[in-house]
Design a protein around this motif. Structure first.
Motif, short mmCIF file in Angstrom:
data_model
loop_
_atom_site.label_atom_id
_atom_site.label_comp_id
_atom_site.label_asym_id
_atom_site.label_seq_id
_atom_site.Cartn_x
_atom_site.Cartn_y
_atom_site.Cartn_z
N HIS A 92 0.85 -1.18 0.00
CA HIS A 92 0.00 0.00 0.00
C HIS A 92 0.89 1.24 0.00
O HIS A 92 1.94 1.25 0.64
CB HIS A 92 -0.88 0.02 1.25
N CYS A 93 0.45 2.25 -0.71
CA CYS A 93 1.18 3.51 -0.78
C CYS A 93 0.17 4.65 -0.64
O CYS A 93 -1.04 4.44 -0.72
CB CYS A 93 1.90 3.66 -2.12
N TYR A 94 0.70 5.85 -0.47
CA TYR A 94 -0.15 7.03 -0.50
C TYR A 94 -0.16 7.60 -1.91
O TYR A 94 0.83 7.51 -2.63
CB TYR A 94 0.34 8.09 0.48
N TYR A 95 -1.31 8.18 -2.28
CA TYR A 95 -1.46 8.79 -3.61
C TYR A 95 -1.94 10.22 -3.44
O TYR A 95 -2.81 10.51 -2.61
CB TYR A 95 -2.50 8.01 -4.44
N ASP A 142 3.11 21.88 -2.84
CA ASP A 142 3.64 21.14 -1.70
C ASP A 142 2.68 21.03 -0.51
O ASP A 142 2.61 20.02 0.16
CB ASP A 142 4.93 21.81 -1.26
N SER A 143 1.92 22.06 -0.24
CA SER A 143 1.08 22.09 0.97
C SER A 143 -0.32 21.50 0.77
O SER A 143 -1.06 21.35 1.73
CB SER A 143 0.96 23.52 1.48
N ASN A 144 -0.71 21.17 -0.45
CA ASN A 144 -2.08 20.70 -0.72
C ASN A 144 -2.20 19.22 -1.03
O ASN A 144 -3.23 18.77 -1.51
CB ASN A 144 -2.68 21.48 -1.89
N CYS A 145 -1.17 18.43 -0.76
CA CYS A 145 -1.23 17.00 -1.05
C CYS A 145 -2.13 16.31 -0.04
O CYS A 145 -1.80 16.20 1.14
CB CYS A 145 0.18 16.39 -1.01
N MET A 146 -3.27 15.85 -0.50
CA MET A 146 -4.21 15.10 0.35
C MET A 146 -3.95 13.61 0.11
O MET A 146 -4.43 13.04 -0.86
CB MET A 146 -5.66 15.46 0.00
N GLU A 147 -3.17 13.00 0.99
CA GLU A 147 -2.76 11.61 0.81
C GLU A 147 -3.95 10.66 0.94
O GLU A 147 -4.67 10.69 1.91
CB GLU A 147 -1.70 11.24 1.85
N LYS A 148 -4.11 9.81 -0.09
CA LYS A 148 -5.15 8.77 -0.08
C LYS A 148 -4.44 7.43 -0.20
O LYS A 148 -3.54 7.28 -1.03
CB LYS A 148 -6.08 8.95 -1.27
N PRO A 149 -4.84 6.43 0.59
CA PRO A 149 -4.22 5.11 0.46
C PRO A 149 -4.61 4.44 -0.85
O PRO A 149 -5.76 4.52 -1.28
CB PRO A 149 -4.77 4.32 1.64
N VAL A 150 -3.64 3.81 -1.51
CA VAL A 150 -3.89 3.03 -2.72
C VAL A 150 -3.13 1.71 -2.61
O VAL A 150 -2.16 1.60 -1.89
CB VAL A 150 -3.47 3.77 -4.01
N TYR A 151 -3.59 0.73 -3.36
CA TYR A 151 -2.95 -0.59 -3.41
C TYR A 151 -2.14 -0.66 -4.68
O TYR A 151 -2.66 -0.43 -5.77
CB TYR A 151 -4.04 -1.67 -3.39
N CYS A 152 -0.86 -0.93 -4.57
CA CYS A 152 0.03 -0.97 -5.73
C CYS A 152 0.19 -2.39 -6.25
O CYS A 152 -0.04 -3.36 -5.52
CB CYS A 152 1.41 -0.43 -5.35
N LEU A 164 11.01 17.46 -12.48
CA LEU A 164 10.42 16.51 -11.54
C LEU A 164 11.41 15.39 -11.23
O LEU A 164 11.95 14.76 -12.14
CB LEU A 164 9.14 15.93 -12.12
N THR A 165 11.66 15.14 -9.96
CA THR A 165 12.54 14.04 -9.51
C THR A 165 11.69 13.04 -8.75
O THR A 165 10.93 13.41 -7.86
CB THR A 165 13.66 14.57 -8.59
N THR A 166 11.84 11.76 -9.10
CA THR A 166 11.05 10.70 -8.48
C THR A 166 11.89 9.94 -7.45
O THR A 166 12.95 9.42 -7.77
CB THR A 166 10.56 9.71 -9.55
N TYR A 167 11.41 9.92 -6.20
CA TYR A 167 12.06 9.20 -5.10
C TYR A 167 11.20 7.98 -4.77
O TYR A 167 10.02 8.12 -4.47
CB TYR A 167 12.15 10.09 -3.85
N CYS A 168 11.80 6.80 -4.81
CA CYS A 168 11.05 5.56 -4.57
C CYS A 168 11.43 4.92 -3.24
O CYS A 168 12.52 5.14 -2.72
CB CYS A 168 11.29 4.56 -5.69
N CYS A 169 10.51 4.12 -2.73
CA CYS A 169 10.77 3.36 -1.51
C CYS A 169 9.93 2.08 -1.57
O CYS A 169 9.01 1.98 -2.35
CB CYS A 169 10.42 4.18 -0.27
N GLN A 170 10.29 1.13 -0.73
CA GLN A 170 9.57 -0.14 -0.66
C GLN A 170 9.13 -0.34 0.77
O GLN A 170 9.93 -0.28 1.68
CB GLN A 170 10.47 -1.30 -1.08
N GLY A 171 7.87 -0.57 0.96
CA GLY A 171 7.33 -0.78 2.30
C GLY A 171 5.93 -0.19 2.37
O GLY A 171 5.54 0.63 1.55
N GLU A 172 5.20 -0.64 3.35
CA GLU A 172 3.83 -0.16 3.52
C GLU A 172 3.81 1.33 3.84
O GLU A 172 4.42 1.76 4.81
CB GLU A 172 3.15 -0.95 4.64
#
Length: 134
Positions: free
Chosen positions: A26-29, A35-45, A90-98
Motif C-alpha cells: 500500500h502507498c499514499y497517492y 507542496d502544501s495541498n497533497c491530500m494523501e489517499k491510500p492506494v494498493y500498488c 520533476l525528480t522521483t524518489y522511490c521506496c519499498q514498504g507499507e
C-alpha cells in the motif's frame, strides 16, 4: 519424521501463500499539486511497483509534489513536466514498504529487505511447527 514429498508440498504451499504478502504494498497517492495541498489517499500498488514521491522544482516558484505507485525503472529519474503552464523539473524518489511515501521526499527511507526477511522467517517457523505437529 515427515515424508519428503509431504514436506515439499507444505513448503510450496506456504511459499505461495506468503510471497504475495511481500510483493504487493500500500502507498499514499496524491495528484500533482503544490507542496502544501497533497491530500494523501491510500492506494494498493501492483506486485512489481514501488511507492514514490515526485518533487518538482521551477525557478522562483513553490515546489510541487505527486505520490503514488511506479515501476522501478522510473525511480531516481529527473524529467520535465508541465504543471499549470510552468515547466518543472520533476525528480522521483522511490521506496519499498507499507505507506513508506508518507511525508516529504526528504523523509522517504532507503528500501530495506527487513520485511522480506521477517516474512520468510515467520513462514519457516510456521512450517517447522506444522512439521512437528504432523
Amino acid at each position: 519424521m515427515m515424508h519428503p514429498c509431504k514436506f515439499l508440498c507444505l513448503s510450496l504451499t506456504f511459499t505461495f501463500i506468503l510471497i504475495p504478502l511481500v510483493s504487493a504494498r500500500h502507498c499514499y497517492y496524491c495528484d500533482m499539486t503544490d507542496d502544501s495541498n497533497c491530500m494523501e489517499k491510500p492506494v494498493y500498488c501492483g506486485k512489481r511497483e514501488n511507492c514514490f514521491i515526485a518533487r518538482g522544482l521551477a525557478l522562483g516558484l513553490p515546489r510541487v509534489i505527486s505520490k503514488g505507485c511506479v515501476h522501478a525503472i522510473f525511480c531516481g529519474r529527473d524529467h520535465p513536466i508541465m504543471y499549470l503552464g510552468v515547466t518543472y523539473n520533476l525528480t522521483t524518489y522511490c521506496c519499498q514498504g507499507e505507506f513508506c511515501n508518507a511525508g516529504y521526499p526528504e523523509d522517504v527511507q532507503t528500501p530495506t529487505d527487513a520485511t522480506i526477511v521477517a516474512v520468510f522467517l515467520a513462514g519457516l517457523l510456521l512450517l517447522l511447527l506444522m512439521c512437528w505437529l504432523l
